[in-house]
Write a protein that holds these residues in place. Sequence first.
Motif, PDB file in Angstrom:
ATOM      1  N   ILE A  47      -2.145  31.326 -81.395  1.00 43.15           N
ATOM      2  CA  ILE A  47      -3.397  30.606 -81.608  1.00 43.15           C
ATOM      3  C   ILE A  47      -4.090  31.130 -82.867  1.00 43.15           C
ATOM      4  CG2 ILE A  47      -5.615  29.929 -80.607  1.00 43.15           C
ATOM      5  CD1 ILE A  47      -3.121  28.894 -79.056  1.00 43.15           C
ATOM      6  N   LYS A  48      -4.350  32.446 -82.912  1.00 45.15           N
ATOM      7  CA  LYS A  48      -4.984  33.023 -84.102  1.00 45.15           C
ATOM      8  C   LYS A  48      -4.960  34.543 -84.036  1.00 45.15           C
ATOM      9  CE  LYS A  48      -9.808  33.210 -82.602  1.00 45.15           C
ATOM     10  NZ  LYS A  48     -11.168  32.902 -82.990  1.00 45.15           N
ATOM     11  N   ALA A  49      -5.239  35.145 -85.193  1.00 45.32           N
ATOM     12  CA  ALA A  49      -5.383  36.596 -85.290  1.00 45.32           C
ATOM     13  C   ALA A  49      -6.770  36.882 -85.860  1.00 45.32           C
ATOM     14  CB  ALA A  49      -4.311  37.187 -86.189  1.00 45.32           C
ATOM     15  N   GLU A  50      -7.330  38.015 -85.485  1.00 48.99           N
ATOM     16  CA  GLU A  50      -8.666  38.346 -85.955  1.00 48.99           C
ATOM     17  C   GLU A  50      -8.837  39.854 -86.098  1.00 48.99           C
ATOM     18  OE1 GLU A  50     -13.128  37.569 -84.347  1.00 48.99           O
ATOM     19  OE2 GLU A  50     -11.692  35.935 -84.130  1.00 48.99           O
ATOM     20  N   VAL A  51      -9.532  40.247 -87.170  1.00 48.42           N
ATOM     21  CA  VAL A  51      -9.924  41.634 -87.377  1.00 48.42           C
ATOM     22  C   VAL A  51     -11.443  41.658 -87.226  1.00 48.42           C
ATOM     23  CG1 VAL A  51     -10.033  43.563 -88.994  1.00 48.42           C
ATOM     24  CG2 VAL A  51      -8.023  42.088 -88.968  1.00 48.42           C
ATOM     25  N   PRO A  52     -11.978  42.205 -86.127  1.00 45.55           N
ATOM     26  CA  PRO A  52     -13.427  42.196 -85.923  1.00 45.55           C
ATOM     27  C   PRO A  52     -14.146  43.054 -86.966  1.00 45.55           C
ATOM     28  CG  PRO A  52     -12.280  42.804 -83.897  1.00 45.55           C
ATOM     29  CD  PRO A  52     -11.271  42.779 -84.990  1.00 45.55           C
ATOM     30  N   TYR A  75      -6.447  48.011 -86.300  1.00 46.60           N
ATOM     31  CA  TYR A  75      -6.079  47.113 -85.206  1.00 46.60           C
ATOM     32  C   TYR A  75      -6.335  45.650 -85.577  1.00 46.60           C
ATOM     33  CZ  TYR A  75      -5.870  51.320 -82.396  1.00 46.60           C
ATOM     34  OH  TYR A  75      -5.544  52.558 -81.916  1.00 46.60           O
ATOM     35  N   VAL A  76      -5.422  44.778 -85.122  1.00 47.47           N
ATOM     36  CA  VAL A  76      -5.569  43.331 -85.281  1.00 47.47           C
ATOM     37  C   VAL A  76      -5.455  42.730 -83.888  1.00 47.47           C
ATOM     38  CG1 VAL A  76      -4.583  41.237 -86.279  1.00 47.47           C
ATOM     39  CG2 VAL A  76      -4.562  43.352 -87.598  1.00 47.47           C
ATOM     40  N   PHE A  77      -6.376  41.837 -83.551  1.00 48.07           N
ATOM     41  CA  PHE A  77      -6.368  41.163 -82.258  1.00 48.07           C
ATOM     42  C   PHE A  77      -5.671  39.814 -82.424  1.00 48.07           C
ATOM     43  CE2 PHE A  77      -9.550  44.339 -82.051  1.00 48.07           C
ATOM     44  CZ  PHE A  77      -9.655  44.717 -80.725  1.00 48.07           C
ATOM     45  N   VAL A  78      -4.732  39.517 -81.530  1.00 53.86           N
ATOM     46  CA  VAL A  78      -3.926  38.298 -81.630  1.00 53.86           C
ATOM     47  C   VAL A  78      -4.027  37.516 -80.325  1.00 53.86           C
ATOM     48  CG1 VAL A  78      -1.614  37.371 -82.010  1.00 53.86           C
ATOM     49  CG2 VAL A  78      -2.284  39.492 -83.124  1.00 53.86           C
ATOM     50  N   LYS A  79      -4.380  36.222 -80.445  1.00 51.18           N
ATOM     51  CA  LYS A  79      -4.389  35.352 -79.266  1.00 51.18           C
ATOM     52  C   LYS A  79      -3.110  34.532 -79.309  1.00 51.18           C
ATOM     53  CE  LYS A  79      -7.190  32.284 -76.530  1.00 51.18           C
ATOM     54  NZ  LYS A  79      -8.497  31.655 -76.372  1.00 51.18           N
ATOM     55  N   ILE A 119     -15.125  39.607 -80.622  1.00 51.59           N
ATOM     56  CA  ILE A 119     -14.225  38.572 -81.118  1.00 51.59           C
ATOM     57  C   ILE A 119     -14.821  37.224 -80.756  1.00 51.59           C
ATOM     58  CG2 ILE A 119     -11.933  37.540 -80.877  1.00 51.59           C
ATOM     59  CD1 ILE A 119     -10.891  40.337 -80.272  1.00 51.59           C
ATOM     60  N   GLN A 120     -14.890  36.339 -81.736  1.00 49.43           N
ATOM     61  CA  GLN A 120     -15.385  34.988 -81.499  1.00 49.43           C
ATOM     62  C   GLN A 120     -14.233  34.172 -80.932  1.00 49.43           C
ATOM     63  OE1 GLN A 120     -18.608  34.133 -81.809  1.00 49.43           O
ATOM     64  NE2 GLN A 120     -18.898  36.282 -82.318  1.00 49.43           N
ATOM     65  N   ASP A 121     -14.193  34.039 -79.624  1.00 49.13           N
ATOM     66  CA  ASP A 121     -13.126  33.289 -78.961  1.00 49.13           C
ATOM     67  C   ASP A 121     -13.513  31.821 -78.952  1.00 49.13           C
ATOM     68  OD1 ASP A 121     -10.815  32.727 -77.661  1.00 49.13           O
ATOM     69  OD2 ASP A 121     -11.351  33.685 -75.778  1.00 49.13           O
ATOM     70  N   ASP A 122     -13.232  31.148 -80.047  1.00 48.58           N
ATOM     71  CA  ASP A 122     -13.619  29.753 -80.230  1.00 48.58           C
ATOM     72  C   ASP A 122     -12.722  28.854 -79.390  1.00 48.58           C
ATOM     73  OD1 ASP A 122     -14.775  27.468 -81.131  1.00 48.58           O
ATOM     74  OD2 ASP A 122     -13.830  27.503 -83.101  1.00 48.58           O
ATOM     75  N   LEU A 123     -13.306  28.196 -78.404  1.00 49.94           N
ATOM     76  CA  LEU A 123     -12.531  27.362 -77.489  1.00 49.94           C
ATOM     77  C   LEU A 123     -12.039  26.079 -78.147  1.00 49.94           C
ATOM     78  CD1 LEU A 123     -14.691  27.748 -74.287  1.00 49.94           C
ATOM     79  CD2 LEU A 123     -12.607  28.955 -74.885  1.00 49.94           C
ATOM     80  N   SER A 124     -12.672  25.670 -79.257  1.00 49.35           N
ATOM     81  CA  SER A 124     -12.275  24.414 -79.896  1.00 49.35           C
ATOM     82  C   SER A 124     -10.859  24.502 -80.464  1.00 49.35           C
ATOM     83  CB  SER A 124     -13.263  24.039 -80.993  1.00 49.35           C
ATOM     84  OG  SER A 124     -13.219  24.985 -82.038  1.00 49.35           O
ATOM     85  N   GLU A 125     -10.355  25.708 -80.673  1.00 46.74           N
ATOM     86  CA  GLU A 125      -8.981  25.871 -81.145  1.00 46.74           C
ATOM     87  C   GLU A 125      -7.977  25.619 -80.026  1.00 46.74           C
ATOM     88  OE1 GLU A 125      -8.703  29.738 -82.839  1.00 46.74           O
ATOM     89  OE2 GLU A 125     -10.229  29.311 -84.329  1.00 46.74           O
ATOM     90  N   GLU A 126      -8.391  25.905 -78.805  1.00 43.15           N
ATOM     91  CA  GLU A 126      -7.484  25.779 -77.671  1.00 43.15           C
ATOM     92  C   GLU A 126      -7.704  24.477 -76.905  1.00 43.15           C
ATOM     93  OE1 GLU A 126      -6.218  28.469 -73.809  1.00 43.15           O
ATOM     94  OE2 GLU A 126      -7.615  29.274 -75.259  1.00 43.15           O
ATOM     95  N   PHE A 127      -8.966  24.095 -76.706  1.00 41.51           N
ATOM     96  CA  PHE A 127      -9.306  22.899 -75.933  1.00 41.51           C
ATOM     97  C   PHE A 127     -10.178  21.977 -76.765  1.00 41.51           C
ATOM     98  CE2 PHE A 127      -9.136  26.432 -72.798  1.00 41.51           C
ATOM     99  CZ  PHE A 127      -8.060  25.987 -72.050  1.00 41.51           C
ATOM    100  N   LYS A 128     -10.081  20.674 -76.475  1.00 41.60           N
ATOM    101  CA  LYS A 128     -11.000  19.714 -77.099  1.00 41.60           C
ATOM    102  C   LYS A 128     -11.276  18.587 -76.111  1.00 41.60           C
ATOM    103  CE  LYS A 128      -7.190  18.050 -79.935  1.00 41.60           C
ATOM    104  NZ  LYS A 128      -6.301  19.150 -79.746  1.00 41.60           N
ATOM    105  N   ALA A 129     -12.358  17.856 -76.330  1.00 36.86           N
ATOM    106  CA  ALA A 129     -12.736  16.761 -75.443  1.00 36.86           C
ATOM    107  C   ALA A 129     -11.598  15.749 -75.361  1.00 36.86           C
ATOM    108  CB  ALA A 129     -14.005  16.098 -75.949  1.00 36.86           C
ATOM    109  N   GLY A 130     -11.319  15.308 -74.140  1.00 36.84           N
ATOM    110  CA  GLY A 130     -10.254  14.336 -73.927  1.00 36.84           C
ATOM    111  C   GLY A 130      -8.946  14.960 -73.468  1.00 36.84           C
ATOM    112  N   ASP A 131      -8.792  16.289 -73.600  1.00 38.75           N
ATOM    113  CA  ASP A 131      -7.571  16.965 -73.150  1.00 38.75           C
ATOM    114  C   ASP A 131      -7.450  16.888 -71.626  1.00 38.75           C
ATOM    115  OD1 ASP A 131      -6.860  17.717 -75.692  1.00 38.75           O
ATOM    116  OD2 ASP A 131      -7.425  19.825 -75.468  1.00 38.75           O
TER     117      ASP A 131
END
Length: 179
Positions: A47-52, A75-79, A119-131
């Motif tokens: 999904i994504k990687a992030e360095v806080p 450290y790098v955080f990976v979803k 970490i900004q866990d943005d749900l729009s990357e994983e889910f969106k309206a209509g799914d």
Amino acid sequence: MSEVQELTKTKEKPLWYVVFTYHNAEKRVEEHINSLAKTEKYDGLIIKAEVPVQKRTVSRRGKIKEIEEKIFPGYVFVKAVMTPEVMAAIRRINGVAHFVGGGNEPVPITPEEVKRARIQDDLSEEFKAGDTVMITDGPFENFIGKIIKIEGRKINIALSLFDREMGIDFSPEQIMKIQ
């Protein structure tokens, strides 16, 4: 076995993992993982990687500057959905030392640890309206519905109950996307 049961067994949920990197390689590793996420081979798996980072105001040589400082250097955080192919691809990245966890297997971090890491866990990357999603936890477990809207960490899902459509709020941990 029903189609829904097969989907739940084959489709895993992306979780957050931590990768330990060599000195000052965090940004390069993050960019490489994010470029992997955009490829067709890893679409939906990474999904994504992030360095806080956090902003800090410092005074240097009489001037006040605002700088970005890494919260967890090294450290790098990976979803991602951690399949053997995804693990191998991340381990091959130049600058990655190893996954954080016990033994050879990476261990996912908890949602509380994700919050603490800022970490900004943005749900729009994983889910969106209509799914179309399936509820995986709670009193509506195994119900299937459609996402109406996403507000912060609340996802409003339309479920058919007693021949009526009802909008019910769920957290992202309680649902799973169905392709």
